[in-house]
Motif scaffolding. Structure first.
Motif, short mmCIF file in Angstrom:
data_model
loop_
_atom_site.label_atom_id
_atom_site.label_comp_id
_atom_site.label_asym_id
_atom_site.label_seq_id
_atom_site.Cartn_x
_atom_site.Cartn_y
_atom_site.Cartn_z
N LEU A 365 0.85 -1.20 0.00
CA LEU A 365 0.00 0.00 0.00
C LEU A 365 0.88 1.24 0.00
N PRO A 366 1.55 1.53 -1.11
CA PRO A 366 2.53 2.63 -1.13
C PRO A 366 1.93 4.00 -0.84
N GLN A 367 0.62 4.17 -1.05
CA GLN A 367 -0.01 5.47 -0.82
C GLN A 367 -0.37 5.68 0.64
N ALA A 368 -0.30 4.64 1.48
CA ALA A 368 -0.65 4.75 2.89
C ALA A 368 0.49 5.37 3.69
N GLY A 369 0.15 6.23 4.64
CA GLY A 369 1.15 6.87 5.48
C GLY A 369 1.69 5.93 6.55
N ALA A 370 2.70 6.39 7.27
CA ALA A 370 3.36 5.56 8.27
C ALA A 370 2.41 5.17 9.40
N ASP A 371 1.59 6.12 9.87
CA ASP A 371 0.65 5.80 10.95
C ASP A 371 -0.40 4.79 10.49
N ALA A 372 -0.87 4.95 9.26
CA ALA A 372 -1.86 4.02 8.73
C ALA A 372 -1.29 2.61 8.66
N VAL A 373 -0.08 2.49 8.18
CA VAL A 373 0.56 1.17 8.08
C VAL A 373 0.77 0.58 9.47
N ALA A 393 -7.59 0.53 18.64
CA ALA A 393 -7.44 1.16 17.33
C ALA A 393 -7.88 2.62 17.38
N LEU A 394 -8.96 2.89 18.12
CA LEU A 394 -9.44 4.27 18.24
C LEU A 394 -8.42 5.16 18.94
N GLY A 395 -7.61 4.57 19.81
CA GLY A 395 -6.61 5.34 20.53
C GLY A 395 -5.29 5.48 19.80
N HIS A 396 -5.21 4.98 18.58
CA HIS A 396 -3.96 5.05 17.82
C HIS A 396 -3.68 6.48 17.36
N PRO A 397 -2.40 6.87 17.27
CA PRO A 397 -2.03 8.22 16.83
C PRO A 397 -2.65 8.62 15.48
N LEU A 398 -2.96 7.66 14.63
CA LEU A 398 -3.56 7.97 13.34
C LEU A 398 -4.82 8.83 13.49
N LEU A 399 -5.60 8.57 14.55
CA LEU A 399 -6.89 9.23 14.73
C LEU A 399 -6.87 10.32 15.81
N ALA A 400 -5.68 10.62 16.32
CA ALA A 400 -5.59 11.55 17.46
C ALA A 400 -6.17 12.92 17.16
N ASP A 401 -6.06 13.39 15.91
CA ASP A 401 -6.51 14.75 15.60
C ASP A 401 -8.00 14.84 15.32
N ILE A 402 -8.70 13.72 15.25
CA ILE A 402 -10.14 13.77 14.98
C ILE A 402 -10.96 13.04 16.03
N ARG A 403 -10.33 12.25 16.88
CA ARG A 403 -11.10 11.43 17.81
C ARG A 403 -11.80 12.29 18.86
N ASP A 404 -13.02 11.93 19.16
CA ASP A 404 -13.80 12.57 20.21
C ASP A 404 -14.42 11.45 21.06
N PRO A 405 -13.76 11.02 22.13
CA PRO A 405 -14.27 9.89 22.94
C PRO A 405 -15.69 10.10 23.45
N SER A 406 -16.10 11.35 23.67
CA SER A 406 -17.44 11.59 24.20
C SER A 406 -18.52 11.22 23.19
N SER A 407 -18.16 11.10 21.90
CA SER A 407 -19.14 10.75 20.88
C SER A 407 -19.22 9.25 20.64
#
Length: 453
Positions: A365-373, A393-407
């Protein structure tokens, strides 16, 4: 639009989806032999209350046909799923019953709501077909992946976040979906995700040890030769969990190898495969190169080669065999991982495969970033005990900028299906359970729906 926690979603998908099937609504899926000829709208004669105005055919499969309809009373579009000849196959009938019972007990934005259940003639004791009126989605991931559009990384992450959030909710409710694939992930133009098609789902909060048919895999003979003869049946137990679930491309190794007591990790594997496929929507991936991460052609012993269906050694050497396709990317499992398998015949079969390191997910998956891989490597581990959970998986750095645990919703209790404690039901017993379930669902909706309106 903003999400619950105030973090902005990416720009709506509407513009990107505008050229997809007339604006994004899912349209008829082509499947030879299952849909009526063009211009012949058999579905228009469905015996539904007058409040439902059927508009178009969305799809058809083994267990029913789905149409788009307008609910004139509520002023909203809905999906109407017709399930005909329910009791022709009692196993299939029980799957329909599970789907109805499970969906009626789930309450999460990532699961379609059941708005209504229509029994023609209002006769739960003698009906032969059923209509489920449900929340509708704009499109599904499979349709999006077959469309010549590119997504930004933000779009892909938001859709993946919604999918993981929904999966986490299901697992807290004790539900294994068991058939997660792109066509069962609905996506709206605002990036909202809903997991659909619970025909193979099971509520497992109180399950006992499942039955697995022995002898389906190879075993080692007295002189070390791999053979394919039966090795005897296990002692009967009170409940069975079928292994022939999940579409081949998204089927976890433990399902392929008929392992007992599989867990929610089978869904994690499937979602990992889906996310890997989603990265092909990013800029740089060609439309013609999009497709499943592990596109095997056979999957011994459940979906074997028709020429040599009982020959495990033969399948271990096939380049399109599902496990070989997986090992070409991830590498063959270590001896420690093989020892985790609870069946000796499965261990023997795995040792038939040629050892290799695999090309690795980054190269695949050459188009995938390091966090995704990195996250994919945690989700797509051979051993289910080594895989991360949906919560992890939800707590992974890949999703840190969009995750909202309250939702992220947690089910208040585990879903339990009393009728599933009995393994074999007669047609009359299933009818009785269906009638009780329908009454319960409609009572909970504070309404009664009949074919006469």
């Amino acid at each position: 639009r903003p999400c619950t926690g105030g973090r902005a979603r990416p720009a709506a998908l509407a513009a990107r989806m505008a050229s997809h099937e007339g604006g994004g609504r899912r349209r008829q899926r082509k499947k030879t032999g299952t849909l009526e000829p063009a211009g012949v709208h058999v579905w228009s004669a469905w015996p539904l209350p007058q409040r439902y105005e059927l508009r178009s055919l969305l799809g058809s499969g083994a267990y029913g046909t789905v149409c788009e309809a307008l609910d004139k009373d509520k002023g909203r579009m809905v999906a109407v799923k017709r399930i005909p000849r329910i009791f022709d196959d009692l196993v299939a009938a029980k799957r329909v019953l599970r789907e109805v019972a499970i969906l009626s007990q789930l309450d999460d934005p990532h699961v379609p709501k059941v708005y209504d259940i229509v029994v023609p003639g209002d006769d739960p004791a003698h009906f032969s077909e059923l209509f489920l009126v449900m929340e509708i989605g704009d499109t599904d991931l499979k349709a999006l992946m077959q469309t010549d559009i590119e997504f930004t990384e933000a779009h892909v992450k938001w859709i993946f976040y919604g999918l993981l959030s929904g999966l986490r909710y299901l697992h807290t409710a004790g539900i294994y979906h068991r058939d997660l694939k792109p066509s069962n992930v609905l996506v709206n133009k605002d990036c909202a995700v809903k997991i659909c098609d619970f025909g193979l789902a099971r509520a497992v909060g109180d399950r006992s040890r499942p039955v697995t048919p022995a002898g389906s895999l190879t075993r080692r003979g007295s002189k070390g030769a791999v053979v394919g003869k039966d090795v005897g049946m296990p002692t009967s137990v009170s409940r069975a969990m079928t292994k022939h679930v999940a579409t081949r491309f998204y089927r976890a190794p433990e399902l392929i190898l008929l392992q007992d007591d599989y867990t929610e990790a089978i869904d994690i594997w499937s979602v990992g495969c889906i996310y890997a496929e989603m990265t092909q929507l990013l800029e740089g991936a060609r439309l013609e190169d999009r497709g499943p991460l592990f596109p095997g052609a056979t999957c011994f012993p459940l979906s074997p080669d028709l020429v040599r269906p009982c020959d495990g050694l033969y399948h271990s050497q096939g380049r399109r065999e599902q496990l070989n396709v997986i090992f070409d990317v991830l590498g063959t499992p270590s001896d420690d991982q093989v020892q985790q398998l609870d069946r000796e015949d499965a261990q023997t079969y795995i040792r038939c495969f040629a050892p290799r390191k695999g090309m690795g997910l980054q190269r695949r998956l050459p188009q995938a970033g390091a966090d995704a891989v990195d996250l994919l490597q945690r989700m797509l581990r051979f051993g289910p005990l080594d895989r991360c959970s949906a919560e992890d998986a939800l707590g992974h750095p890949l999703l840190a900028d969009i995750r909202d645990p309250s939702s992220e919703a947690t089910a208040p209790e585990m879903v339990e299906l009393d009728f599933d404690r009995k393994q074999n039901h007669s047609e009359q017993q299933l009818r009785d359970v269906f009638a009780a379930e329908i009454r319960s669902v409609l009572s909970g909706m504070s309404k009664v729906s009949t074919a006469g309106g």
